[in-house]
Design a protein around this motif. Structure first.
Motif, PDB file in Angstrom:
ATOM      1  N   LEU A  45      -5.459  22.084   9.206  1.00  0.00           N
ATOM      2  CA  LEU A  45      -4.316  21.839   8.330  1.00  0.00           C
ATOM      3  C   LEU A  45      -3.062  22.567   8.806  1.00  0.00           C
ATOM      4  CD1 LEU A  45      -3.242  20.543   5.746  1.00  0.00           C
ATOM      5  CD2 LEU A  45      -4.019  22.563   4.483  1.00  0.00           C
ATOM      6  N   GLY A  46      -3.212  23.829   9.249  1.00  0.00           N
ATOM      7  CA  GLY A  46      -2.050  24.609   9.663  1.00  0.00           C
ATOM      8  C   GLY A  46      -1.259  23.930  10.757  1.00  0.00           C
ATOM      9  N   SER A  47      -1.956  23.460  11.774  1.00  0.00           N
ATOM     10  CA  SER A  47      -1.285  22.789  12.886  1.00  0.00           C
ATOM     11  C   SER A  47      -0.620  21.505  12.416  1.00  0.00           C
ATOM     12  CB  SER A  47      -2.302  22.493  13.994  1.00  0.00           C
ATOM     13  OG  SER A  47      -1.703  21.837  15.069  1.00  0.00           O
ATOM     14  N   GLN A  84      -3.413   7.143  15.507  1.00  0.00           N
ATOM     15  CA  GLN A  84      -3.362   7.910  14.271  1.00  0.00           C
ATOM     16  C   GLN A  84      -1.996   8.540  14.022  1.00  0.00           C
ATOM     17  OE1 GLN A  84      -6.296  10.997  13.788  1.00  0.00           O
ATOM     18  NE2 GLN A  84      -5.798  11.313  11.641  1.00  0.00           N
ATOM     19  N   LYS A  85      -1.417   9.193  15.030  1.00  0.00           N
ATOM     20  CA  LYS A  85      -0.097   9.797  14.812  1.00  0.00           C
ATOM     21  C   LYS A  85       0.954   8.720  14.530  1.00  0.00           C
ATOM     22  CE  LYS A  85      -0.834  13.947  17.631  1.00  0.00           C
ATOM     23  NZ  LYS A  85      -0.423  14.673  18.844  1.00  0.00           N
ATOM     24  N   GLY A  86       0.847   7.603  15.235  1.00  0.00           N
ATOM     25  CA  GLY A  86       1.752   6.496  14.972  1.00  0.00           C
ATOM     26  C   GLY A  86       1.598   5.986  13.547  1.00  0.00           C
ATOM     27  N   PHE A  87       0.364   5.984  13.051  1.00  0.00           N
ATOM     28  CA  PHE A  87       0.122   5.506  11.692  1.00  0.00           C
ATOM     29  C   PHE A  87       0.698   6.471  10.655  1.00  0.00           C
ATOM     30  CE2 PHE A  87      -2.743   5.666   7.940  1.00  0.00           C
ATOM     31  CZ  PHE A  87      -2.213   4.564   7.298  1.00  0.00           C
ATOM     32  N   VAL A  88       0.551   7.783  10.882  1.00  0.00           N
ATOM     33  CA  VAL A  88       1.114   8.753   9.928  1.00  0.00           C
ATOM     34  C   VAL A  88       2.630   8.546   9.823  1.00  0.00           C
ATOM     35  CG1 VAL A  88       1.500  11.199   9.455  1.00  0.00           C
ATOM     36  CG2 VAL A  88      -0.731  10.437  10.295  1.00  0.00           C
ATOM     37  N   VAL A  89       3.292   8.341  10.965  1.00  0.00           N
ATOM     38  CA  VAL A  89       4.733   8.073  10.970  1.00  0.00           C
ATOM     39  C   VAL A  89       5.027   6.771  10.224  1.00  0.00           C
ATOM     40  CG1 VAL A  89       6.697   7.472  12.449  1.00  0.00           C
ATOM     41  CG2 VAL A  89       5.192   9.378  13.082  1.00  0.00           C
ATOM     42  N   ALA A  90       4.213   5.736  10.463  1.00  0.00           N
ATOM     43  CA  ALA A  90       4.425   4.440   9.805  1.00  0.00           C
ATOM     44  C   ALA A  90       4.201   4.540   8.297  1.00  0.00           C
ATOM     45  CB  ALA A  90       3.488   3.397  10.416  1.00  0.00           C
ATOM     46  N   ALA A  91       3.211   5.342   7.886  1.00  0.00           N
ATOM     47  CA  ALA A  91       2.953   5.516   6.453  1.00  0.00           C
ATOM     48  C   ALA A  91       4.147   6.199   5.779  1.00  0.00           C
ATOM     49  CB  ALA A  91       1.673   6.327   6.255  1.00  0.00           C
ATOM     50  N   ILE A  92       4.719   7.204   6.434  1.00  0.00           N
ATOM     51  CA  ILE A  92       5.914   7.860   5.896  1.00  0.00           C
ATOM     52  C   ILE A  92       7.068   6.860   5.820  1.00  0.00           C
ATOM     53  CG2 ILE A  92       7.670   9.627   6.375  1.00  0.00           C
ATOM     54  CD1 ILE A  92       5.375  11.330   7.580  1.00  0.00           C
ATOM     55  N   ALA A  93       7.178   6.008   6.857  1.00  0.00           N
ATOM     56  CA  ALA A  93       8.220   4.977   6.848  1.00  0.00           C
ATOM     57  C   ALA A  93       8.056   4.052   5.649  1.00  0.00           C
ATOM     58  CB  ALA A  93       8.165   4.179   8.149  1.00  0.00           C
ATOM     59  N   ILE A 104      -6.530  13.053   5.964  1.00  0.00           N
ATOM     60  CA  ILE A 104      -5.131  12.604   5.948  1.00  0.00           C
ATOM     61  C   ILE A 104      -5.042  11.122   6.314  1.00  0.00           C
ATOM     62  CG2 ILE A 104      -2.928  12.790   7.191  1.00  0.00           C
ATOM     63  CD1 ILE A 104      -3.478  15.817   7.441  1.00  0.00           C
ATOM     64  N   ALA A 105      -5.730  10.733   7.388  1.00  0.00           N
ATOM     65  CA  ALA A 105      -5.640   9.352   7.859  1.00  0.00           C
ATOM     66  C   ALA A 105      -6.173   8.364   6.832  1.00  0.00           C
ATOM     67  CB  ALA A 105      -6.403   9.206   9.170  1.00  0.00           C
ATOM     68  N   VAL A 106      -7.337   8.660   6.285  1.00  0.00           N
ATOM     69  CA  VAL A 106      -7.965   7.727   5.336  1.00  0.00           C
ATOM     70  C   VAL A 106      -7.177   7.663   4.027  1.00  0.00           C
ATOM     71  CG1 VAL A 106     -10.030   7.320   3.939  1.00  0.00           C
ATOM     72  CG2 VAL A 106     -10.260   7.891   6.356  1.00  0.00           C
ATOM     73  N   THR A 107      -6.695   8.797   3.550  1.00  0.00           N
ATOM     74  CA  THR A 107      -5.903   8.810   2.313  1.00  0.00           C
ATOM     75  C   THR A 107      -4.620   8.001   2.485  1.00  0.00           C
ATOM     76  OG1 THR A 107      -6.770  10.988   1.696  1.00  0.00           O
ATOM     77  CG2 THR A 107      -4.732  10.272   0.614  1.00  0.00           C
ATOM     78  N   LEU A 108      -3.922   8.207   3.611  1.00  0.00           N
ATOM     79  CA  LEU A 108      -2.705   7.441   3.872  1.00  0.00           C
ATOM     80  C   LEU A 108      -2.996   5.952   4.009  1.00  0.00           C
ATOM     81  CD1 LEU A 108      -0.797   9.765   6.388  1.00  0.00           C
ATOM     82  CD2 LEU A 108      -0.285   9.386   3.967  1.00  0.00           C
ATOM     83  N   ALA A 109      -4.141   5.624   4.619  1.00  0.00           N
ATOM     84  CA  ALA A 109      -4.520   4.213   4.742  1.00  0.00           C
ATOM     85  C   ALA A 109      -4.738   3.591   3.373  1.00  0.00           C
ATOM     86  CB  ALA A 109      -5.775   4.080   5.601  1.00  0.00           C
ATOM     87  N   ASN A 110      -5.473   4.288   2.523  1.00  0.00           N
ATOM     88  CA  ASN A 110      -5.757   3.757   1.189  1.00  0.00           C
ATOM     89  C   ASN A 110      -4.489   3.588   0.356  1.00  0.00           C
ATOM     90  OD1 ASN A 110      -8.487   3.690   1.775  1.00  0.00           O
ATOM     91  ND2 ASN A 110      -8.959   5.628   0.749  1.00  0.00           N
ATOM     92  N   TRP A 111      -3.520   4.463   0.560  1.00  0.00           N
ATOM     93  CA  TRP A 111      -2.287   4.412  -0.226  1.00  0.00           C
ATOM     94  C   TRP A 111      -1.242   3.457   0.348  1.00  0.00           C
ATOM     95  CZ3 TRP A 111      -1.057  10.324  -1.339  1.00  0.00           C
ATOM     96  CH2 TRP A 111      -2.005  10.810  -2.255  1.00  0.00           C
ATOM     97  N   PHE A 112      -1.092   3.442   1.675  1.00  0.00           N
ATOM     98  CA  PHE A 112       0.086   2.806   2.266  1.00  0.00           C
ATOM     99  C   PHE A 112      -0.192   1.625   3.200  1.00  0.00           C
ATOM    100  CE2 PHE A 112       1.572   7.224   1.441  1.00  0.00           C
ATOM    101  CZ  PHE A 112       2.542   6.917   0.498  1.00  0.00           C
TER     102      PHE A 112
END
Length: 381
Positions: free
Chosen positions: A72-74, A104-113, A141-149
């Protein structure tokens, strides 16, 4: 292909399996779409050579330092950069029908978008979400963002889908779309590659087993070398090199190859573009992953090259190979069984030829680019 406008987003710009898959889909939609890379690299050149519009939004060092296994820290250290990139992608996506996140990193950015008012998001998941590779934090993080966004999660095999569900992902989001392959690249290459073997210094009368992958412990090159050490006539062709800080593993392999039992029989080529010719120079292709493989592109390439494939059981390999029918499947981490499978292929030429023909027919039908693009089109509809 219809005129759907897609903003493809990829963090990684090296050429792994997921990036090769992205090239196919971005090329198919190149008239109306664009690729945004969050790091610069060879992927940009390959896409531009095909006429695909590409832009690089350079991620910061803090985001590069976040590994799949990070805690989480990183992950929290990079939140400012993720938010900055997400705002940029949200603004760009206003001119597109959807955002396609390729890693995955691309998806986190896309979910924020998406959170910031961007276009609907499709996550193309090329990895098996297991503790072997992903930290618990990054899986959550990945699965939660997928379920939400995410509007849709495209997976490259049923094995990848099962792991997503096991990690808490919503089953209804999933669509399976296999990787696609241009069989013409293989059909246009002569089956007889005796001249190439001569150039590589490999005797014509010795069996040659090839392995086509980056040099990484979980890809299992050491397993192949241990198996070959038991078969004194067999030569080994290693196509690929170390990436992602794996130079130490390459040195380990060099030490194994220098042993008396293997001396002069291991041939190192690094990364090459002439994969069809190199595969056809081999008598068999080995796929030795020690952990479940999400898909296994090399197996399909071997089938299209009309060369027998031996692969380890786990992940998507069982969706490509029916054991004894379209190739051979063996348990992972077993050099003895791999050596036995190699002997079987070299000794029973008639049975091997039947496997090769069945595998080639399956690969042409099941993994052609037109059929896979049609599946992709249905998945994003």
């Amino acid at each position: 292909m219809d005129n759907k406008k897609i903003l493809f987003v990829s963090y990684t710009a090296v050429l792994g399996g997921g990036e090769l898959c992205l090239i196919d889909f971005a090329n198919a939609y190149r008239e109306t779409s664009q690729v945004v890379l969050l790091t610069d690299g060879i992927l940009k050149t390959r896409l531009e050579d095909l006429g695909v519009k590409v832009e690089v939004l350079q991620a910061s060092r803090s985001l590069a330092d976040v590994k799949l296994s990070s805690g989480l820290g990183s992950s929290l250290k990079s939140i400012g950069d993720l938010w900055r990139l997400g705002k940029q992608i949200a603004n760009k996506s206003q001119a597109f029908d959807l955002i396609h996140a390729n890693n995955q990193k691309g998806f986190v950015v896309a979910a924020i978008a998406r959170l910031l008012g961007g276009a609907p998001v499709v996550w193309h998941l090329h990895d098996i979400l297991t503790a072997d590779i992903f930290s618990a934090t990054n899986r959550r993080i990945a699965v939660t963002l997928a379920n939400w966004f995410a509007t849709r999660v495209i997976v490259n095999s049923q094995a990848t889908a099962d792991a997503f569900i096991a990690a808490g992902g919503n089953r209804r989001l999933l669509r399976t779309v296999y990787n696609g392959f241009d069989s013409e690249k293989f059909d246009q290459v002569d089956d007889n590659q005796a001249t190439l073997r001569e150039e590589l210094g490999i005797p014509r009368d010795r069996p040659l087993v090839g392995m086509f992958s980056r040099l990484s412990y979980w890809k299992g090159q050491h397993i192949l070398l241990e198996a070959a050490s038991q078969l004194p006539d067999v030569h080994v062709l290693l196509v690929g090199d170390a990436l992602f800080g794996e130079a130490e593993y390459r040195e380990k392999l060099k030490n194994i190859a220098a042993q008396e039992s293997l001396k002069g029989r291991v041939h190192w080529l690094g990364f090459r573009q002439d994969i069809p010719a190199l595969m056809k120079a081999c008598d068999a292709i080995a796929h030795c992953s020690t952990a479940p493989e999400p898909f296994g592109r090399v197996i399909v390439e071997a089938q299209l090259s009309k060369r027998p494939a031996i692969a380890t059981i786990g992940g998507g390999t069982s969706e490509i190979i029916t054991n004894g029918v379209t190739g051979l499947l063996i348990p992972p981490n077993d050099p003895q069984l791999l050596a036995a499978a190699m002997q079987q292929i070299f000794s029973d030429r008639e049975a091997t030829q039947k496997m090769v023909e069945a595998a080639y027919s399956q690969a042409k039908l099941k993994f052609s680019i037109p059929s896979v693009c049609a599946e992709f089109e249905m998945a994003i509809a």
